[in-house]
Design a protein around this motif. Structure first.
Motif, short mmCIF file in Angstrom:
data_model
loop_
_atom_site.label_atom_id
_atom_site.label_comp_id
_atom_site.label_asym_id
_atom_site.label_seq_id
_atom_site.Cartn_x
_atom_site.Cartn_y
_atom_site.Cartn_z
N GLU A 66 -0.69 36.21 -1.01
CA GLU A 66 -0.06 34.90 -0.78
C GLU A 66 1.19 35.14 0.05
O GLU A 66 2.19 35.66 -0.43
N SER B 166 -3.55 33.87 2.01
CA SER B 166 -3.21 32.45 1.98
C SER B 166 -1.70 32.33 2.11
O SER B 166 -0.99 33.32 2.21
N VAL C 23 -5.87 39.11 -3.25
CA VAL C 23 -5.38 37.93 -2.53
C VAL C 23 -3.90 38.15 -2.21
O VAL C 23 -3.11 38.48 -3.11
N SER D 181 -8.24 38.55 0.92
CA SER D 181 -8.07 37.24 1.54
C SER D 181 -6.58 36.93 1.57
O SER D 181 -5.81 37.41 0.73
N ALA E 85 0.11 32.88 6.51
CA ALA E 85 -1.18 33.57 6.53
C ALA E 85 -1.76 33.67 7.93
O ALA E 85 -2.37 34.68 8.30
N GLU F 245 -4.11 36.78 10.73
CA GLU F 245 -5.54 36.63 10.97
C GLU F 245 -6.08 37.63 11.98
O GLU F 245 -7.23 38.04 11.90
#
Length: 295
Positions: A96, A58, A94, A56, A62, A66
Protein backbone atom coordinates in the motif's frame (compact mmCIF):
# COMPACT_ATOMS: atom_id res chain seq x y z
CA UNK A 1 3.87 -21.30 7.84
CA UNK A 2 1.30 -19.40 9.86
CA UNK A 3 -2.17 -18.98 8.46
CA UNK A 4 -2.55 -15.39 9.62
CA UNK A 5 -1.93 -12.34 7.46
CA UNK A 6 0.88 -10.05 8.62
CA UNK A 7 0.76 -6.25 8.50
CA UNK A 8 4.07 -4.38 8.63
CA UNK A 9 4.52 -0.61 8.61
CA UNK A 10 7.21 0.87 6.32
CA UNK A 11 7.92 4.34 7.75
CA UNK A 12 9.40 7.21 5.79
CA UNK A 13 13.12 7.62 6.40
CA UNK A 14 14.39 11.16 6.85
CA UNK A 15 18.06 12.14 6.88
CA UNK A 16 18.35 14.85 9.52
CA UNK A 17 21.93 15.17 8.28
CA UNK A 18 23.94 13.71 5.43
CA UNK A 19 27.70 14.00 5.05
CA UNK A 20 29.07 12.43 1.88
CA UNK A 21 32.66 11.52 1.09
CA UNK A 22 34.33 11.20 -2.34
CA UNK A 23 33.42 8.42 -4.73
CA UNK A 24 35.22 5.16 -3.90
CA UNK A 25 36.64 2.50 -6.20
CA UNK A 26 33.63 0.27 -5.54
CA UNK A 27 31.32 2.89 -7.05
CA UNK A 28 29.81 3.99 -3.73
CA UNK A 29 30.10 7.16 -1.68
CA UNK A 30 30.81 6.77 2.03
CA UNK A 31 28.21 8.54 4.15
CA UNK A 32 27.72 9.67 7.72
CA UNK A 33 24.04 10.34 8.30
CA UNK A 34 21.73 10.92 11.26
CA UNK A 35 18.47 9.18 10.37
CA UNK A 36 15.00 9.16 11.92
CA UNK A 37 11.72 7.54 10.93
CA UNK A 38 8.26 9.10 10.72
CA UNK A 39 4.81 7.93 11.76
CA UNK A 40 3.87 8.18 8.06
CA UNK A 41 4.71 5.63 5.40
CA UNK A 42 3.75 2.64 3.30
CA UNK A 43 2.25 -0.62 4.53
CA UNK A 44 3.15 -4.19 3.59
CA UNK A 45 0.59 -6.98 3.93
CA UNK A 46 1.78 -10.58 3.61
CA UNK A 47 -0.39 -13.68 3.68
CA UNK A 48 -0.07 -17.35 2.74
CA UNK A 49 -0.34 -18.34 -0.91
CA UNK A 50 -0.59 -21.82 -2.46
CA UNK A 51 2.69 -21.34 -4.29
CA UNK A 52 5.11 -18.71 -5.56
CA UNK A 53 5.65 -15.08 -4.60
CA UNK A 54 3.03 -12.59 -5.78
CA UNK A 55 2.94 -8.80 -5.43
CA UNK A 56 0.19 -6.26 -5.98
CA UNK A 57 0.44 -2.52 -5.37
CA UNK A 58 -2.28 -0.12 -4.28
CA UNK A 59 -2.46 3.34 -2.73
CA UNK A 60 -1.95 6.97 -3.71
CA UNK A 61 1.41 6.42 -5.45
CA UNK A 62 0.89 2.93 -6.86
CA UNK A 63 0.89 4.16 -10.46
CA UNK A 64 4.51 5.29 -10.19
CA UNK A 65 5.57 1.66 -9.70
CA UNK A 66 3.63 0.10 -12.57
CA UNK A 67 6.62 0.22 -14.91
CA UNK A 68 8.96 -1.55 -12.49
CA UNK A 69 9.51 -5.08 -13.73
CA UNK A 70 10.74 -6.27 -10.36
CA UNK A 71 9.88 -4.18 -7.33
CA UNK A 72 12.28 -4.11 -4.37
CA UNK A 73 9.54 -5.84 -2.39
CA UNK A 74 9.80 -8.94 -4.55
CA UNK A 75 13.59 -8.77 -4.51
CA UNK A 76 13.45 -8.74 -0.70
CA UNK A 77 11.11 -11.73 -0.68
CA UNK A 78 13.38 -13.75 -2.95
CA UNK A 79 16.48 -12.74 -0.96
CA UNK A 80 14.91 -13.82 2.33
CA UNK A 81 13.74 -17.12 0.87
CA UNK A 82 17.23 -17.79 -0.48
CA UNK A 83 18.85 -16.92 2.86
CA UNK A 84 16.51 -19.36 4.58
CA UNK A 85 17.32 -22.08 2.05
CA UNK A 86 13.59 -22.69 1.62
CA UNK A 87 12.70 -22.33 -2.10
CA UNK A 88 9.23 -23.77 -1.46
CA UNK A 89 8.13 -20.79 0.68
CA UNK A 90 5.34 -18.76 -0.86
CA UNK A 91 3.35 -15.62 -0.10
CA UNK A 92 0.93 -13.09 -1.47
CA UNK A 93 2.20 -9.57 -0.78
CA UNK A 94 0.34 -6.27 -1.05
CA UNK A 95 2.18 -2.94 -0.98
CA UNK A 96 0.00 0.00 0.00
CA UNK A 97 1.98 2.94 -1.38
CA UNK A 98 1.51 6.24 0.49
CA UNK A 99 5.02 7.66 0.01
CA UNK A 100 6.00 9.39 -3.23
CA UNK A 101 8.62 7.67 -5.40
CA UNK A 102 12.14 9.11 -5.89
CA UNK A 103 11.47 11.57 -3.08
CA UNK A 104 14.45 11.17 -0.75
CA UNK A 105 12.32 9.38 1.85
CA UNK A 106 13.71 5.87 1.42
CA UNK A 107 10.33 4.53 0.33
CA UNK A 108 11.59 1.58 -1.72
CA UNK A 109 14.10 0.63 0.96
CA UNK A 110 11.46 0.93 3.68
CA UNK A 111 9.17 -1.34 1.64
CA UNK A 112 11.94 -3.91 1.21
CA UNK A 113 12.77 -3.83 4.92
CA UNK A 114 9.12 -4.18 5.92
CA UNK A 115 8.82 -7.13 3.55
CA UNK A 116 11.77 -8.84 5.24
CA UNK A 117 10.17 -8.33 8.67
CA UNK A 118 6.70 -9.40 7.53
CA UNK A 119 7.83 -12.56 5.74
CA UNK A 120 10.15 -13.48 8.60
CA UNK A 121 7.04 -13.62 10.80
CA UNK A 122 4.81 -15.24 8.19
CA UNK A 123 7.32 -17.96 7.44
CA UNK A 124 8.30 -18.35 11.12
CA UNK A 125 12.00 -17.86 10.37
CA UNK A 126 14.53 -17.47 13.15
CA UNK A 127 16.24 -14.31 11.85
CA UNK A 128 16.94 -11.34 14.12
CA UNK A 129 17.19 -7.70 13.06
CA UNK A 130 20.94 -7.92 12.48
CA UNK A 131 20.54 -10.87 10.12
CA UNK A 132 17.69 -9.18 8.27
CA UNK A 133 19.84 -6.06 7.92
CA UNK A 134 22.64 -8.16 6.42
CA UNK A 135 20.21 -9.67 3.92
CA UNK A 136 18.87 -6.20 3.17
CA UNK A 137 22.33 -4.81 2.48
CA UNK A 138 22.42 -6.64 -0.86
CA UNK A 139 19.17 -4.94 -1.88
CA UNK A 140 20.18 -1.32 -1.27
CA UNK A 141 22.28 0.94 0.90
CA UNK A 142 19.31 2.26 2.90
CA UNK A 143 17.67 -1.11 3.60
CA UNK A 144 19.69 -2.04 6.72
CA UNK A 145 18.69 1.24 8.41
CA UNK A 146 15.07 0.69 7.42
CA UNK A 147 15.12 -2.79 8.96
CA UNK A 148 15.68 -1.12 12.36
CA UNK A 149 13.41 1.89 11.64
CA UNK A 150 14.57 3.81 14.71
CA UNK A 151 16.91 6.79 15.24
CA UNK A 152 20.40 5.77 14.14
CA UNK A 153 23.62 6.65 12.40
CA UNK A 154 24.29 5.27 8.92
CA UNK A 155 27.92 4.94 7.90
CA UNK A 156 29.98 3.22 5.22
CA UNK A 157 27.76 3.01 2.17
CA UNK A 158 24.83 2.62 4.57
CA UNK A 159 25.48 -0.91 5.75
CA UNK A 160 27.08 0.17 9.06
CA UNK A 161 24.14 1.00 11.30
CA UNK A 162 24.42 2.24 14.89
CA UNK A 163 21.08 2.73 16.71
CA UNK A 164 21.09 5.79 18.98
CA UNK A 165 20.94 5.15 22.71
CA UNK A 166 19.18 8.40 23.59
CA UNK A 167 17.09 10.46 21.17
CA UNK A 168 13.63 11.97 21.75
CA UNK A 169 10.46 12.20 19.71
CA UNK A 170 10.61 15.15 17.31
CA UNK A 171 7.75 16.93 15.59
CA UNK A 172 8.01 18.13 12.04
CA UNK A 173 6.56 18.68 8.60
CA UNK A 174 7.66 16.82 5.49
CA UNK A 175 7.09 18.60 2.18
CA UNK A 176 7.53 17.23 -1.33
CA UNK A 177 6.98 19.56 -4.31
CA UNK A 178 5.97 16.70 -6.59
CA UNK A 179 9.22 16.65 -8.57
CA UNK A 180 11.03 13.29 -8.66
CA UNK A 181 14.79 13.51 -8.23
CA UNK A 182 17.14 10.79 -9.51
CA UNK A 183 19.85 10.07 -6.98
CA UNK A 184 22.66 9.41 -9.48
CA UNK A 185 22.77 12.88 -11.09
CA UNK A 186 22.73 14.60 -7.69
CA UNK A 187 25.73 12.57 -6.53
CA UNK A 188 27.48 13.24 -9.86
CA UNK A 189 26.98 16.98 -9.41
CA UNK A 190 28.29 16.72 -5.86
CA UNK A 191 31.40 14.88 -7.10
CA UNK A 192 32.29 17.94 -9.18
CA UNK A 193 32.77 19.90 -5.94
CA UNK A 194 35.76 17.65 -5.09
CA UNK A 195 34.49 16.48 -1.69
CA UNK A 196 36.93 15.77 1.10
CA UNK A 197 37.30 12.48 2.96
CA UNK A 198 34.80 12.00 5.76
CA UNK A 199 35.81 12.55 9.36
CA UNK A 200 33.28 10.53 11.41
CA UNK A 201 31.54 12.56 14.09
CA UNK A 202 30.65 11.47 17.60
CA UNK A 203 27.51 9.49 18.31
CA UNK A 204 24.74 12.08 18.80
CA UNK A 205 22.94 11.88 22.15
CA UNK A 206 19.98 14.01 23.21
CA UNK A 207 17.63 13.48 26.11
CA UNK A 208 14.98 16.03 25.15
CA UNK A 209 13.61 17.75 22.08
CA UNK A 210 15.36 21.09 22.41
CA UNK A 211 18.78 19.43 22.66
CA UNK A 212 18.05 17.22 19.63
CA UNK A 213 16.86 20.15 17.52
CA UNK A 214 19.87 22.27 18.51
CA UNK A 215 22.20 19.40 17.61
CA UNK A 216 20.44 18.87 14.28
CA UNK A 217 20.62 22.58 13.45
CA UNK A 218 24.41 22.41 13.62
CA UNK A 219 24.54 19.65 10.99
CA UNK A 220 24.03 19.75 7.21
CA UNK A 221 23.16 17.81 4.06
CA UNK A 222 26.07 17.86 1.59
CA UNK A 223 23.75 17.06 -1.31
CA UNK A 224 21.39 19.97 -0.69
CA UNK A 225 23.25 22.63 -2.69
CA UNK A 226 23.82 20.51 -5.84
CA UNK A 227 20.23 19.23 -5.64
CA UNK A 228 18.85 22.78 -5.51
CA UNK A 229 20.97 23.71 -8.53
CA UNK A 230 19.35 20.86 -10.45
CA UNK A 231 15.82 21.21 -9.01
CA UNK A 232 15.12 24.80 -7.91
CA UNK A 233 11.78 23.74 -6.43
CA UNK A 234 13.74 22.30 -3.50
CA UNK A 235 14.97 25.78 -2.65
CA UNK A 236 11.42 27.10 -2.88
CA UNK A 237 10.25 24.47 -0.40
CA UNK A 238 13.07 25.29 2.01
CA UNK A 239 12.26 29.01 1.80
CA UNK A 240 8.62 28.25 2.60
CA UNK A 241 9.57 26.12 5.61
CA UNK A 242 12.13 28.62 6.93
CA UNK A 243 9.52 31.37 6.76
CA UNK A 244 7.10 29.54 9.06
CA UNK A 245 6.74 30.69 12.67
CA UNK A 246 8.42 28.25 15.03
CA UNK A 247 10.49 26.41 12.41
CA UNK A 248 13.76 25.55 14.12
CA UNK A 249 15.46 23.65 11.28
CA UNK A 250 14.64 23.32 7.57
CA UNK A 251 16.65 20.93 5.42
CA UNK A 252 16.46 18.56 2.46
CA UNK A 253 16.27 14.83 3.16
CA UNK A 254 18.53 12.40 1.30
CA UNK A 255 19.09 13.43 -2.30
CA UNK A 256 15.72 15.26 -2.45
CA UNK A 257 13.27 16.51 -3.35
CA UNK A 258 11.52 16.06 0.02
CA UNK A 259 12.41 18.52 2.77
CA UNK A 260 11.56 18.67 6.45
CA UNK A 261 11.04 21.35 9.05
CA UNK A 262 11.41 20.72 12.80
CA UNK A 263 9.13 22.36 15.37
CA UNK A 264 8.93 22.38 19.15
CA UNK A 265 5.63 20.50 19.43
CA UNK A 266 2.84 18.80 17.51
CA UNK A 267 0.42 21.79 17.43
CA UNK A 268 3.11 24.03 15.90
CA UNK A 269 3.91 21.38 13.29
CA UNK A 270 0.26 20.87 12.35
CA UNK A 271 -0.36 24.61 12.10
CA UNK A 272 2.70 24.98 9.90
CA UNK A 273 1.61 22.07 7.68
CA UNK A 274 -1.82 23.64 7.22
CA UNK A 275 -0.25 26.96 6.23
CA UNK A 276 2.15 25.42 3.70
CA UNK A 277 -0.59 23.25 2.19
CA UNK A 278 -2.97 26.21 1.85
CA UNK A 279 -0.35 28.30 0.06
CA UNK A 280 0.94 25.46 -2.12
CA UNK A 281 -1.94 23.12 -2.97
CA UNK A 282 0.11 21.09 -5.49
CA UNK A 283 2.69 20.08 -2.87
CA UNK A 284 2.49 16.98 -0.71
CA UNK A 285 2.56 18.24 2.90
CA UNK A 286 2.57 15.89 5.88
CA UNK A 287 2.86 16.70 9.59
CA UNK A 288 4.82 13.91 11.27
CA UNK A 289 6.27 12.67 14.51
CA UNK A 290 9.76 11.20 14.28
CA UNK A 291 9.89 8.35 16.80
CA UNK A 292 12.35 8.36 19.68
CA UNK A 293 15.10 5.84 20.37
CA UNK A 294 12.67 4.09 22.73
CA UNK A 295 10.79 2.16 20.03
Amino acid sequence: MTGQAIREFAPAKVNLSLNVGPLQADGYHPVDSLVVFADWGDVIFAEPAPEGLHLSVSGAHAAALESEAENLVLKAAYALRAAAGRPELSARIVLEKALPVAAGLGGGSADAAATLRALCHLWELDFGARQLAEIGSVLGSDVPACVYSRPLLMRGRGERVSPLLAWPDLHGVVVNPGVPVATGPVFAAYDKTEPQALVPGAMPIAGHGDAAVTLTAALKNDLQTPAIAMVPEIGTVLDALEGLPGCRVARMSGSGASCFGLFDDEPDARTAADEVAAQNPSWLVQPVKFASALV
